[in-house]
Design an enzyme around this catalytic site. Structure first.
Site, PDB file in Angstrom:
ATOM      1  N   ARG A 132       1.057  -0.751   0.042  1.00  0.00           N
ATOM      2  CA  ARG A 132      -0.657   0.195  -0.491  1.00  0.00           C
ATOM      3  C   ARG A 132       0.815   1.419  -0.008  1.00  0.00           C
ATOM      4  NH1 ARG A 132      -4.462  -1.177   4.615  1.00  0.00           N
ATOM      5  NH2 ARG A 132      -4.291   1.425   4.262  1.00  0.00           N
ATOM      6  N   ASP A 133       2.084   1.333   0.560  1.00  0.00           N
ATOM      7  CA  ASP A 133       3.216   2.352   0.151  1.00  0.00           C
ATOM      8  C   ASP A 133       4.023   2.333  -1.113  1.00  0.00           C
ATOM      9  OD1 ASP A 133       3.277   5.021   0.661  1.00  0.00           O
ATOM     10  OD2 ASP A 133       4.770   3.518   2.847  1.00  0.00           O
ATOM     11  N   PHE A 134       4.009   1.418  -2.429  1.00  0.00           N
ATOM     12  CA  PHE A 134       4.913   1.558  -3.258  1.00  0.00           C
ATOM     13  C   PHE A 134       5.648   2.996  -3.951  1.00  0.00           C
ATOM     14  CE2 PHE A 134       6.863  -0.036  -7.494  1.00  0.00           C
ATOM     15  CZ  PHE A 134       8.128  -0.973  -6.568  1.00  0.00           C
TER      16      PHE A 134
END
Length: 85
Positions: free
Chosen positions: A73-75
């Site tokens: 969720r935080d690429f």
């Protein structure tokens, strides 16, 4: 239960907090390298030939995670670690 991902382009998760009274967190293995964001700040934009192997490795890592029903969720470039050869 935390799914175990085994892939050469994914850092090992050492511990995953599943206690409801604490915020969720993951402890990852320590790796010595620089982030893609740091490299881009230091050297500027990459050529297609420089970027291609990195993009292929990122895509392979994401595909392995997605196959295990995990979504990162935080690429972003500051979460991609480039290790020395």
């Amino acid at each position: 239960m935390w799914p175990r991902l085994e892939h050469p382009n994914i850092a090992n998760a050492i511990y995953y907090n599943e206690l409801q009274e604490l915020p969720c967190f993951v402890v990852m293995q320590a790796l010595d390298g620089e982030t893609l964001a740091q490299r881009l700040r230091r050297e500027g934009p990459m050529t297609a030939d420089q970027a291609r192997p990195i993009v292929l490795q990122m895509a392979a890592a994401l595909a392995a995670a997605h196959a295990a029903d995990i979504v990162h969720r935080d690429f972003k470039t500051s979460n991609v670690l480039l290790l020395p050869p």
